[in-house]
Design a protein around this motif. Structure first.
Motif, PDB file in Angstrom:
ATOM      1  N   UNK A 166       0.838  -1.203   0.000  1.00 44.87           N
ATOM      2  CA  UNK A 166       0.000   0.000   0.000  1.00 44.87           C
ATOM      3  C   UNK A 166       0.871   1.251   0.000  1.00 44.87           C
ATOM      4  N   UNK A 167       1.944   1.231   0.781  1.00 41.00           N
ATOM      5  CA  UNK A 167       2.841   2.388   0.830  1.00 41.00           C
ATOM      6  C   UNK A 167       3.542   2.598  -0.515  1.00 41.00           C
ATOM      7  N   UNK A 168       3.978   1.529  -1.156  1.00 39.82           N
ATOM      8  CA  UNK A 168       4.634   1.643  -2.467  1.00 39.82           C
ATOM      9  C   UNK A 168       3.645   2.168  -3.499  1.00 39.82           C
ATOM     10  N   UNK A 169       2.421   1.667  -3.463  1.00 41.60           N
ATOM     11  CA  UNK A 169       1.402   2.135  -4.406  1.00 41.60           C
ATOM     12  C   UNK A 169       1.115   3.619  -4.176  1.00 41.60           C
ATOM     13  N   UNK A 170       0.996   4.026  -2.932  1.00 40.99           N
ATOM     14  CA  UNK A 170       0.724   5.434  -2.624  1.00 40.99           C
ATOM     15  C   UNK A 170       1.869   6.330  -3.080  1.00 40.99           C
ATOM     16  N   UNK A 171       3.098   5.924  -2.790  1.00 42.59           N
ATOM     17  CA  UNK A 171       4.262   6.718  -3.173  1.00 42.59           C
ATOM     18  C   UNK A 171       4.377   6.815  -4.692  1.00 42.59           C
ATOM     19  N   UNK A 172       4.156   5.706  -5.377  1.00 44.78           N
ATOM     20  CA  UNK A 172       4.261   5.693  -6.835  1.00 44.78           C
ATOM     21  C   UNK A 172       3.162   6.538  -7.473  1.00 44.78           C
ATOM     22  N   UNK A 173       1.977   6.487  -6.912  1.00 39.77           N
ATOM     23  CA  UNK A 173       0.878   7.307  -7.423  1.00 39.77           C
ATOM     24  C   UNK A 173       1.164   8.793  -7.223  1.00 39.77           C
ATOM     25  N   UNK A 174       1.655   9.151  -6.051  1.00 43.14           N
ATOM     26  CA  UNK A 174       2.021  10.550  -5.792  1.00 43.14           C
ATOM     27  C   UNK A 174       3.130  10.994  -6.748  1.00 43.14           C
ATOM     28  N   UNK A 175       4.102  10.112  -6.992  1.00 41.24           N
ATOM     29  CA  UNK A 175       5.167  10.415  -7.941  1.00 41.24           C
ATOM     30  C   UNK A 175       4.632  10.635  -9.347  1.00 41.24           C
ATOM     31  N   UNK A 176       3.621   9.828  -9.733  1.00 41.51           N
ATOM     32  CA  UNK A 176       3.023   9.975 -11.056  1.00 41.51           C
ATOM     33  C   UNK A 176       2.327  11.331 -11.182  1.00 41.51           C
ATOM     34  N   UNK A 177       1.617  11.733 -10.150  1.00 41.44           N
ATOM     35  CA  UNK A 177       0.911  13.016 -10.192  1.00 41.44           C
ATOM     36  C   UNK A 177       1.915  14.170 -10.267  1.00 41.44           C
ATOM     37  N   UNK A 178       2.956  14.122  -9.435  1.00 37.73           N
ATOM     38  CA  UNK A 178       3.974  15.175  -9.467  1.00 37.73           C
ATOM     39  C   UNK A 178       4.735  15.196 -10.790  1.00 37.73           C
ATOM     40  N   UNK A 179       5.000  14.024 -11.348  1.00 36.00           N
ATOM     41  CA  UNK A 179       5.667  13.946 -12.651  1.00 36.00           C
ATOM     42  C   UNK A 179       4.797  14.577 -13.733  1.00 36.00           C
ATOM     43  N   UNK A 180       3.503  14.314 -13.683  1.00 39.34           N
ATOM     44  CA  UNK A 180       2.584  14.901 -14.667  1.00 39.34           C
ATOM     45  C   UNK A 180       2.554  16.424 -14.547  1.00 39.34           C
ATOM     46  N   UNK A 181       2.559  16.932 -13.324  1.00 37.50           N
ATOM     47  CA  UNK A 181       2.528  18.384 -13.115  1.00 37.50           C
ATOM     48  C   UNK A 181       3.822  19.023 -13.620  1.00 37.50           C
ATOM     49  N   UNK A 182       4.966  18.463 -13.238  1.00 33.56           N
ATOM     50  CA  UNK A 182       6.249  18.997 -13.702  1.00 33.56           C
ATOM     51  C   UNK A 182       6.345  18.901 -15.230  1.00 33.56           C
ATOM     52  N   UNK A 183       5.847  17.808 -15.793  1.00 31.91           N
ATOM     53  CA  UNK A 183       5.868  17.637 -17.248  1.00 31.91           C
ATOM     54  C   UNK A 183       5.036  18.703 -17.942  1.00 31.91           C
ATOM     55  N   UNK A 184       3.904  19.040 -17.344  1.00 31.91           N
ATOM     56  CA  UNK A 184       3.053  20.091 -17.918  1.00 31.91           C
ATOM     57  C   UNK A 184       3.792  21.432 -17.915  1.00 31.91           C
ATOM     58  N   UNK A 185       4.512  21.712 -16.832  1.00 30.48           N
ATOM     59  CA  UNK A 185       5.269  22.959 -16.767  1.00 30.48           C
ATOM     60  C   UNK A 185       6.381  22.989 -17.812  1.00 30.48           C
ATOM     61  N   UNK A 186       7.066  21.870 -18.000  1.00 25.82           N
ATOM     62  CA  UNK A 186       8.114  21.796 -19.027  1.00 25.82           C
ATOM     63  C   UNK A 186       7.492  21.981 -20.408  1.00 25.82           C
TER      64      UNK A 186
END
Length: 126
Positions: A64-84
Motif C-alpha cells: 500500500x505504501x509503495x502504491x501510494x508513493x508511486x501514485x504521488x510520484x506519477x501526479x507530481x511527474x505529470x505536473x512537472x511535465x506540464x510545466x516543461x
C-alpha cells in the motif's frame, strides 16, 4: 531589472516563461533523479527495518505504501511535465521544443505503465 527576472524560479516555471534548458534539466530531470533516490531509500528502509516481522500484514502495508508513493510520484511527474511543456517554446531552436515534448510525453506514458503494473500487483496479492 526586468519583471521576468525578478520573479522566482518556480513562479516562472508555472507561468511557462522559464528557458527550456532550465525547465527540462533543473525541474524535470533533477526532480526525477530525486524521486528515484527517495524511492530507493524508502524501499531500502522498509525492507531492511522490517526483516524480523515478515508477516502478510507487513507485506500488505508495504505494498500500500509503495502504491501510494508511486501514485504521488506519477501526479507530481505529470505536473512537472506540464510545466516543461509550457516552457518548451522558450528556446532558440524549434528542434529542442519538439524533442523536449517528445521526451516528457514518452516518460509520462512509461511512468503511467509502471504505476498501472504496480496497481495490478495489489489485485494479485488480495
Amino acid at each position: 531589472m526586468s519583471t521576468q527576472t525578478s520573479l522566482g524560479f518556480f513562479h516562472r516555471l508555472v507561468k511557462g516563461s522559464l528557458p527550456l534548458w532550465q525547465a527540462f534539466w533543473i525541474a524535470f530531470v533533477l526532480f526525477q533523479i530525486s524521486l528515484y533516490a527517495l524511492y530507493v531509500l524508502f524501499l531500502y528502509v522498509l525492507l531492511h527495518v522490517d526483516d524480523q516481522s515478515k508477516t502478510l500484514t507487513s507485506h500488505s502495508i508495504l505494498l500500500v505504501m509503495v502504491i501510494s508513493y508511486t501514485t504521488a510520484g506519477m501526479i507530481l511527474t505529470a505536473v512537472i511535465s506540464w510545466f516543461v511543456w509550457k516552457c518548451a517554446p522558450n528556446t532558440e531552436q524549434p528542434f529542442f521544443t519538439l524533442l523536449a515534448r517528445i521526451i516528457v510525453s514518452s516518460y509520462c506514458v512509461l511512468y503511467g505503465v509502471k504505476v498501472i503494473s504496480i496497481w495490478s500487483l495489489d489485485r494479485k496479492s488480495v
